[in-house]
Write a protein that holds these residues in place. Structure first.
Motif, PDB file in Angstrom:
ATOM      1  N   HIS A  60      -4.202   5.922  -3.581  1.00 53.55           N
ATOM      2  CA  HIS A  60      -3.086   5.195  -2.985  1.00 53.55           C
ATOM      3  C   HIS A  60      -3.580   3.908  -2.329  1.00 53.55           C
ATOM      4  O   HIS A  60      -2.984   2.836  -2.491  1.00 53.55           O
ATOM      5  CB  HIS A  60      -2.399   6.101  -1.960  1.00 53.55           C
ATOM      6  N   ALA A  61      -4.682   3.992  -1.574  1.00 51.27           N
ATOM      7  CA  ALA A  61      -5.241   2.812  -0.898  1.00 51.27           C
ATOM      8  C   ALA A  61      -5.665   1.753  -1.905  1.00 51.27           C
ATOM      9  O   ALA A  61      -5.440   0.556  -1.690  1.00 51.27           O
ATOM     10  CB  ALA A  61      -6.416   3.231  -0.015  1.00 51.27           C
ATOM     11  N   LEU A  62      -6.261   2.185  -3.000  1.00 47.44           N
ATOM     12  CA  LEU A  62      -6.665   1.223  -4.032  1.00 47.44           C
ATOM     13  C   LEU A  62      -5.454   0.528  -4.640  1.00 47.44           C
ATOM     14  O   LEU A  62      -5.429  -0.690  -4.786  1.00 47.44           O
ATOM     15  CB  LEU A  62      -7.462   1.925  -5.133  1.00 47.44           C
ATOM     16  N   LEU A  63      -4.435   1.303  -4.995  1.00 45.30           N
ATOM     17  CA  LEU A  63      -3.245   0.726  -5.621  1.00 45.30           C
ATOM     18  C   LEU A  63      -2.490  -0.187  -4.656  1.00 45.30           C
ATOM     19  O   LEU A  63      -1.912  -1.194  -5.071  1.00 45.30           O
ATOM     20  CB  LEU A  63      -2.327   1.831  -6.137  1.00 45.30           C
ATOM     21  N   ALA A  64      -2.504   0.130  -3.375  1.00 46.64           N
ATOM     22  CA  ALA A  64      -1.791  -0.676  -2.383  1.00 46.64           C
ATOM     23  C   ALA A  64      -2.404  -2.052  -2.194  1.00 46.64           C
ATOM     24  O   ALA A  64      -1.755  -2.947  -1.660  1.00 46.64           O
ATOM     25  CB  ALA A  64      -1.729   0.072  -1.055  1.00 46.64           C
ATOM     26  N   THR A  65      -3.649  -2.252  -2.653  1.00 45.65           N
ATOM     27  CA  THR A  65      -4.276  -3.574  -2.517  1.00 45.65           C
ATOM     28  C   THR A  65      -3.614  -4.613  -3.408  1.00 45.65           C
ATOM     29  O   THR A  65      -3.750  -5.811  -3.167  1.00 45.65           O
ATOM     30  CB  THR A  65      -5.777  -3.524  -2.896  1.00 45.65           C
ATOM     31  N   GLY A  66      -2.928  -4.164  -4.450  1.00 44.60           N
ATOM     32  CA  GLY A  66      -2.310  -5.108  -5.382  1.00 44.60           C
ATOM     33  C   GLY A  66      -3.264  -5.625  -6.441  1.00 44.60           C
ATOM     34  O   GLY A  66      -2.885  -6.455  -7.273  1.00 44.60           O
ATOM     35  N   ALA A  67      -4.493  -5.160  -6.433  1.00 38.73           N
ATOM     36  CA  ALA A  67      -5.494  -5.623  -7.399  1.00 38.73           C
ATOM     37  C   ALA A  67      -5.377  -4.909  -8.751  1.00 38.73           C
ATOM     38  O   ALA A  67      -6.081  -5.259  -9.684  1.00 38.73           O
ATOM     39  CB  ALA A  67      -6.895  -5.427  -6.831  1.00 38.73           C
ATOM     40  N   TYR A  68      -4.499  -3.943  -8.857  1.00 36.85           N
ATOM     41  CA  TYR A  68      -4.380  -3.132 -10.073  1.00 36.85           C
ATOM     42  C   TYR A  68      -2.940  -3.168 -10.558  1.00 36.85           C
ATOM     43  O   TYR A  68      -2.006  -3.138  -9.768  1.00 36.85           O
ATOM     44  CB  TYR A  68      -4.828  -1.681  -9.802  1.00 36.85           C
ATOM     45  N   TYR A  69      -2.769  -3.234 -11.866  1.00 41.44           N
ATOM     46  CA  TYR A  69      -1.423  -3.324 -12.423  1.00 41.44           C
ATOM     47  C   TYR A  69      -1.039  -2.116 -13.256  1.00 41.44           C
ATOM     48  O   TYR A  69       0.072  -2.035 -13.758  1.00 41.44           O
ATOM     49  CB  TYR A  69      -1.243  -4.602 -13.234  1.00 41.44           C
ATOM     50  N   ALA A 107       3.826  -3.387  -2.503  1.00 43.83           N
ATOM     51  CA  ALA A 107       4.676  -3.439  -1.311  1.00 43.83           C
ATOM     52  C   ALA A 107       5.291  -2.068  -1.008  1.00 43.83           C
ATOM     53  O   ALA A 107       5.336  -1.648   0.153  1.00 43.83           O
ATOM     54  CB  ALA A 107       5.771  -4.484  -1.486  1.00 43.83           C
ATOM     55  N   SER A 108       5.749  -1.379  -2.040  1.00 45.28           N
ATOM     56  CA  SER A 108       6.353  -0.061  -1.794  1.00 45.28           C
ATOM     57  C   SER A 108       5.299   0.955  -1.363  1.00 45.28           C
ATOM     58  O   SER A 108       5.580   1.840  -0.552  1.00 45.28           O
ATOM     59  CB  SER A 108       7.118   0.437  -3.017  1.00 45.28           C
ATOM     60  N   LEU A 109       4.095   0.824  -1.880  1.00 46.84           N
ATOM     61  CA  LEU A 109       3.025   1.743  -1.479  1.00 46.84           C
ATOM     62  C   LEU A 109       2.676   1.550  -0.011  1.00 46.84           C
ATOM     63  O   LEU A 109       2.448   2.515   0.716  1.00 46.84           O
ATOM     64  CB  LEU A 109       1.786   1.533  -2.352  1.00 46.84           C
ATOM     65  N   VAL A 110       2.652   0.301   0.426  1.00 49.33           N
ATOM     66  CA  VAL A 110       2.352   0.021   1.830  1.00 49.33           C
ATOM     67  C   VAL A 110       3.496   0.508   2.709  1.00 49.33           C
ATOM     68  O   VAL A 110       3.284   1.165   3.735  1.00 49.33           O
ATOM     69  CB  VAL A 110       2.081  -1.489   2.055  1.00 49.33           C
ATOM     70  N   ALA A 111       4.720   0.225   2.308  1.00 47.47           N
ATOM     71  CA  ALA A 111       5.887   0.605   3.106  1.00 47.47           C
ATOM     72  C   ALA A 111       6.064   2.119   3.183  1.00 47.47           C
ATOM     73  O   ALA A 111       6.370   2.667   4.246  1.00 47.47           O
ATOM     74  CB  ALA A 111       7.151  -0.029   2.522  1.00 47.47           C
ATOM     75  N   ASP A 112       5.885   2.801   2.053  1.00 43.38           N
ATOM     76  CA  ASP A 112       6.105   4.248   2.005  1.00 43.38           C
ATOM     77  C   ASP A 112       4.941   5.048   2.553  1.00 43.38           C
ATOM     78  O   ASP A 112       5.111   6.183   2.967  1.00 43.38           O
ATOM     79  CB  ASP A 112       6.389   4.712   0.566  1.00 43.38           C
TER      80      ASP A 112
END
Length: 103
Positions: free
Chosen positions: A42-51, A96-101
């Motif tokens: 989750h932390a990795l995906l929340a960085t926005g570096a991965y699509y 953004a949704s990962l950070v918010a949720d």
């Protein structure tokens, strides 16, 4: 994941070790281990570096909730279902949704 950036892969365990084999039940210890690994993912995906998120599935039934590629270990279906459920929750998520949720 390790110190090399950018991270190219993150693992979700399907067993404790090659000598002990796959998880034979979704115990509290196993679930706790998986939850920690999903926090990392989750932390990795929340960085926005991965699509995209890619994982090994089983082509014999791509819609099944327990079809997770586990060629090395025999993994209990409840464990596979839990992992696939957690992976599918990430489907369509944006940074953004990962950070918010949160995790």
């Amino acid at each position: 994941f390790g110190p090399i950036m950018p991270v190219r892969s993150a693992g979700i365990s399907t067993g404790w070790s090659s000598s002990s084999g796959g998880f034979c039940a979704l115990t509290d210890d196993v679930k706790a281990r998986l939850d920690l690994e999903f926090l990392e993912l989750h932390a990795l995906l929340a960085t926005g570096a991965y699509y995209r998120l890619v994982y090994s599935g089983d082509a014999s039934d791509p819609t099944s909730k327990t079809k997770l590629g586990t060629g090395i270990f025999n993994v209990h279906p409840d464990v596979k279902a839990y992992i696939v459920m957690r992976l599918r929750k990430l489907q369509g998520a944006t940074p953004a949704s990962l950070v918010a949720d949160g995790p």
